[in-house]
Design a protein around this motif. Structure first.
Motif, short mmCIF file in Angstrom:
data_model
loop_
_atom_site.label_atom_id
_atom_site.label_comp_id
_atom_site.label_asym_id
_atom_site.label_seq_id
_atom_site.Cartn_x
_atom_site.Cartn_y
_atom_site.Cartn_z
N ILE A 2 -26.78 -27.51 -44.73
CA ILE A 2 -27.56 -26.43 -44.13
C ILE A 2 -27.32 -25.13 -44.89
O ILE A 2 -28.24 -24.36 -45.17
CB ILE A 2 -27.19 -26.25 -42.65
CG1 ILE A 2 -27.51 -27.52 -41.87
CG2 ILE A 2 -27.94 -25.07 -42.06
CD1 ILE A 2 -27.05 -27.50 -40.45
N LEU B 237 -33.58 -33.18 -51.46
CA LEU B 237 -32.21 -33.26 -51.95
C LEU B 237 -31.25 -33.16 -50.77
O LEU B 237 -30.25 -33.89 -50.69
CB LEU B 237 -31.94 -32.14 -52.94
CG LEU B 237 -30.57 -32.18 -53.58
CD1 LEU B 237 -30.51 -33.28 -54.62
CD2 LEU B 237 -30.20 -30.85 -54.19
N LEU C 248 -28.35 -35.72 -49.84
CA LEU C 248 -26.93 -35.34 -49.73
C LEU C 248 -26.36 -35.76 -48.39
O LEU C 248 -25.23 -36.23 -48.30
CB LEU C 248 -26.78 -33.83 -49.92
CG LEU C 248 -27.03 -33.30 -51.33
CD1 LEU C 248 -26.96 -31.78 -51.35
CD2 LEU C 248 -26.02 -33.87 -52.30
N ILE D 262 -35.82 -29.21 -52.87
CA ILE D 262 -34.54 -28.98 -52.21
C ILE D 262 -34.43 -29.67 -50.85
O ILE D 262 -33.39 -30.20 -50.50
CB ILE D 262 -34.26 -27.46 -52.10
CG1 ILE D 262 -32.85 -27.19 -51.59
CG2 ILE D 262 -35.26 -26.77 -51.21
CD1 ILE D 262 -31.83 -27.16 -52.67
N GLU D 263 -35.54 -29.70 -50.09
CA GLU D 263 -35.40 -30.30 -48.75
C GLU D 263 -35.15 -31.80 -48.84
O GLU D 263 -34.48 -32.37 -48.00
CB GLU D 263 -36.62 -29.97 -47.88
CG GLU D 263 -37.91 -30.67 -48.24
CD GLU D 263 -38.69 -29.91 -49.29
OE1 GLU D 263 -38.13 -29.01 -49.94
OE2 GLU D 263 -39.88 -30.23 -49.48
N LEU E 286 -22.47 -27.98 -44.83
CA LEU E 286 -22.66 -27.55 -46.22
C LEU E 286 -24.11 -27.70 -46.65
O LEU E 286 -24.63 -26.88 -47.40
CB LEU E 286 -21.76 -28.39 -47.14
CG LEU E 286 -20.27 -28.07 -47.05
CD1 LEU E 286 -19.49 -28.97 -47.98
CD2 LEU E 286 -20.03 -26.62 -47.41
N LEU F 7 -26.52 -24.86 -47.98
CA LEU F 7 -27.25 -24.97 -49.25
C LEU F 7 -28.71 -24.57 -49.05
O LEU F 7 -29.28 -23.81 -49.83
CB LEU F 7 -27.15 -26.41 -49.77
CG LEU F 7 -27.97 -26.75 -51.00
CD1 LEU F 7 -27.40 -26.05 -52.22
CD2 LEU F 7 -28.01 -28.25 -51.24
#
Lengths: 241, 244, 321
Positions: B144, B129, B133, B126-127, B142, B146
């Motif tokens: 952050i 991703l 993004l 995720i980090e 957004l 997420l």
């Protein structure tokens, strides 16, 4: 280092949490704050980092009177670890979390790297650096929260219930760590053995006021007094019956 | 809906997140653009997810869970195709029933799209991703958000599980929670959520948080990664243009 | 109601992504997060809460089955429409990515269907109703309206995409009643939680935000119309030409079996409003197919637009009355 004089704090819902509280702390002291649930321990710590603003009285930290202007600076000096490590570790990896404050400060990446490595090494959590916080054990999380604070190079450490939910080994690791850290320390806890091992001075709170402030040995051996404040003798002082 | 094994998923991180993101979207775009009888044309496209699963040694277990979860939906729509289509199509030299072609095309399409999304998830922590993004100009706020939501999902799910178990232990004969009790159960969870938000906010401010300064690492694209991305994307698009 | 990628065409998917981006950008602006940074962790953590709340099933009285909270309306009530829309977008993104629940290309569709209608149609309606009636009535009506619009939107998006063969009437008659039931359950669940929170912690009780801007409605409407036009252009090259579609019976619809169905079909034919999107005619009359898809696309958008405007019209009408 810290001086609190005549501080009052009332919660928005009218609950009077801190009443006319005064004490001062010298550099390098290690203080345990104990007392029943709801005695005002956590509130006191939050007042010391300016998360709450007292209705009256004044708090002076490192010769700075706490106010909106000095808040930023004071928070650099005072490191605060939360009772629930999960509230404090919100970044995707341990490394990012420890670096969080430094990056917010605009410190360059090289120095960030160095300070993060340094902080993680002190707490012995360097091997966790790429792990996501939510997969750590409670003990590991605790060490990381301390690292997040140490990376900011504070002079004072405030810890809210640091031994809560730790297994005996993790707790032992934490005790050794706290004993070795040279900072001025204030720790709230129900773990009286921890206080006995780590803090030479103890403050007992009851209903938002100080009922005892002095050497740890004197109060932790006074059984009737402890019982009165919902506490008991540290386990290591209890005689086997 | 949440899979218990997810806490232990190993995400591979050797591919650049931006590459995977762009490739995945192109891939899904191409797959979705095929018409409803393009079963044969889409078969070669299955090479991409299969290759990724094999070369990156992705968690088969997770893929299995996700595919099983998609089954009811795929079945309903797939079967509807069997019901609503009543014609024949020319398949090489034979006329065959179109409904079966539509059915298998839909199932394949659905599977490919799901596989591609799952490959993206399994190869991109995720980090990373978040960084990708950001470099695609998704607003910081957004991204952050997420990260924060992602951070607390597992914690909350465990809490939800505990609440449910606590209820079931004291009401063993109920299959689901009584609505009145449910209200206070979820209500309490909600109140604790507010408290937690408050504490997270405190933890952030204590460390000098501001949205602008929150650091999210953006990985650089190396030349190889760039070439890899462009080549793959062009391959997909060319394939789409040639086949139709 | 999460749509999968296999249901939609790239054009529809991209048009809805565009609309979502527009509304998200507008919400970000209206939210003015710099002024209230506290909202960031709250939104993040509430997003996680939605996942948890969905895990806890409750028994639906009198049916023996169980349901769970969707959470959209609850978020809107707790956070206001703008923050709720953004929070829901993030939740849907995580669902799409982690659990493949809803596609990535279909992400825009899902945000509109589940987020937009709930936050910008159902919530304003809730606000209007709560002043005149009670929490229960307001939540149920708002949730039902939001979900009905969302469900209809699913139908329109699916048909505009033309990737699966679903007759408009049958699909609509399937989707709407199911989502009526889901809406009622969602409304009851939302009201249950809200009334608990207001009782236990009155200071948390939802703040009603400033009146909605009309722009948002227009924006969504625009997106739908553009989506309609685009998709009809896109499908001007009808699917599967080279397959040489061969008709055996001449109709591709399941013959209607119920009386209601018949009635609807007759109505539909007589009005010639929405011929099935995938009206398969002989290979020669491709031109007619074009017109047919365009018209049904735009009419679909129009119906949704009317539905979007309804609360404003009602509001205005109320004010004048």
């Amino acid at each position: 280092m810290i001086s609190v004089s005549n501080v009052f704090y009332v919660y928005p819902d009218g609950h009077e949490a801190i009443r006319d509280l005064s004490f001062s702390v010298q550099k390098g002291e290690s203080i345990g704050i104990i007392g029943a649930n709801g005695a005002g321990k956590s509130t006191l710590l939050k007042l010391l980092v300016g998360l709450y603003t007292p209705q009256s009285g004044c708090i002076v930290i490192d010769n700075m009177r706490m106010s909106k202007q000095t808040l930023r600076h004071i928070r650099q000096i005072v490191g605060f670890t939360f009772q629930q490590a999960d509230d404090q570790l919100f970044m995707p990896t341990v490394y990012d979390d420890v670096a969080f404050a430094l990056r917010n400060d605009g410190i360059n990446e090289n120095e960030v790297n160095q300070r993060v490595a340094n902080a993680l090494t002190i707490v012995g959590a360097m091997h966790l650096k790429d792990r996501p916080p939510y997969r750590l054990s409670e003990g590991e999380k605790r060490l990381v929260t301390i690292a997040t604070v140490l990376a900011m190079k504070p002079k004072i450490l405030l810890m809210d219930e640091p031994t809560a939910a730790l297994d005996p080994k993790a707790r032992r690791t934490l005790i050794h760590l706290v004993q070795e850290l040279p900072h001025t320390k204030i720790v709230t806890t129900h773990d009286l053995d921890f206080v006995l091992e780590c803090c030479e001075r103890t403050i007992v709170l009851a209903n938002g006021t100080i009922v005892y402030d002095g050497p740890t040995e004197n109060v932790l051996t006074n059984e009737p007094f402890l019982h009165e404040h919902h506490l008991e003798l540290p386990l290591m002082l209890q005689k086997k019956k | 809906m949440i899979y218990p094994h997810m806490l232990n998923i190993v995400q591979r991180r050797n591919i650049h997140p931006l590459s995977t993101l762009i490739i995945t979207f192109t891939y899904i775009f191409v797959v979705a653009s095929f018409h409803s009888y393009a079963f044969i044309e889409m078969i070669p496209l299955s090479l991409y997810p299969i290759a990724m699963i094999i070369f990156c040694r992705l968690s088969i277990r997770h893929i299995k869970h996700v595919l099983i979860a998609s089954l009811p939906f795929a079945t309903v729509i797939g079967v509807s195709q069997l019901l609503f289509i009543d014609e024949h199509i020319l398949f090489f030299h034979w006329y065959i029933e179109a409904r079966w072609m539509a059915f298998s095309t839909f199932v394949l399409k659905n599977t490919l799209a799901i596989l591609a999304a799952t490959v993206l998830f399994l190869t991109t922590p995720i980090e990373q991703l978040a960084g990708a993004l950001l470099s695609l100009r998704i607003p910081r706020f957004l991204v952050i958000q997420l990260l924060l939501t992602h951070r607390y999902i597992f914690l909350f799910l465990e809490e939800a599980k505990r609440l449910r178990e606590a209820y079931m232990l004291r009401a063993p004969r109920h299959r689901a929670i009584k609505l009145s009790v449910w209200g206070s159960l979820v209500g309490h969870l909600l109140l604790r959520t507010f408290d937690r938000a408050e504490r997270v906010y405190e933890a952030m401010t204590l460390r000098g948080f501001s949205i602008q300064h929150m650091h999210i690492k953006i990985k650089r694209w190396t030349t190889e990664e760039m070439i890899y991305t462009y080549v793959t994307v062009i391959l997909f698009i060319v394939y789409r243009l040639v086949v139709i | 109601m999460h749509m999968a990628d296999a249901l939609i065409s790239p054009t529809v998917g991209m048009a809805m992504w565009g609309a979502t981006a527009g509304i998200a950008g507008y919400s970000l602006k209206k939210l003015n997060i710099e002024a209230d940074e506290k909202k960031l962790p709250l939104m993040g953590v509430l997003g996680a809460f939605v996942f948890a709340a969905q895990m806890i099933n409750f028994a639906i009285p009198g049916t023996g089955s169980s349901g769970h909270l969707g959470g959209g309306l609850l978020l809107a009530v707790l956070l206001g429409p703008y923050a709720a829309f953004l929070t829901l977008s993030v939740v849907l993104f995580i669902q799409a990515l982690f659990f493949a629940d809803g596609g990535l290309l279909a992400f825009g569709c899902n945000v509109l269907n589940l987020g937009f209608y709930t936050c910008f149609i159902a919530y304003p309606l809730y606000k209007q109703l709560i002043r005149r009636t009670n929490i229960w009535f307001a939540s149920i009506i708002a949730a039902v309206v939001g979900l009905q619009l969302g469900a209809f939107s699913v139908v329109v998006q699916t048909l505009l995409s033309g990737k699966v063969e679903l007759p408009f009437t049958t699909f609509t008659l399937f989707m709407q009643p199911i989502h009526l039931a889901i809406g009622i359950v969602e409304g009851i669940a939302t009201a249950t939680v809200i009334s608990f929170v207001t009782k236990t912690k009155p200071e948390l009780s939802p703040t009603i935000e400033a009146p909605m801007n009309r722009l948002i409605g227009t924006l969504g409407l625009l997106a739908l119309i553009i989506g309609g036009i685009f998709s009809s252009i896109a499908s001007s090259k009808p699917d599967g030409l080279e397959w040489s579609i061969f008709h055996t019976i001449g109709t591709d619809e399941l013959h209607a079996t119920t009386a209601i169905h018949h009635a609807f079909e007759r109505l539909q034919q007589s009005l010639a409003l929405l011929p099935d999107y995938n009206l398969k005619s002989g290979g020669a009359s491709i031109g007619w197919l074009d017109i047919g898809t365009s018209i049904s696309g735009i009419i679909g958008a129009f119906i949704v637009a009317v539905a979007i405007m309804a609360p404003y019209i009602i509001k205005k009408w109320r004010r004048e009355a």
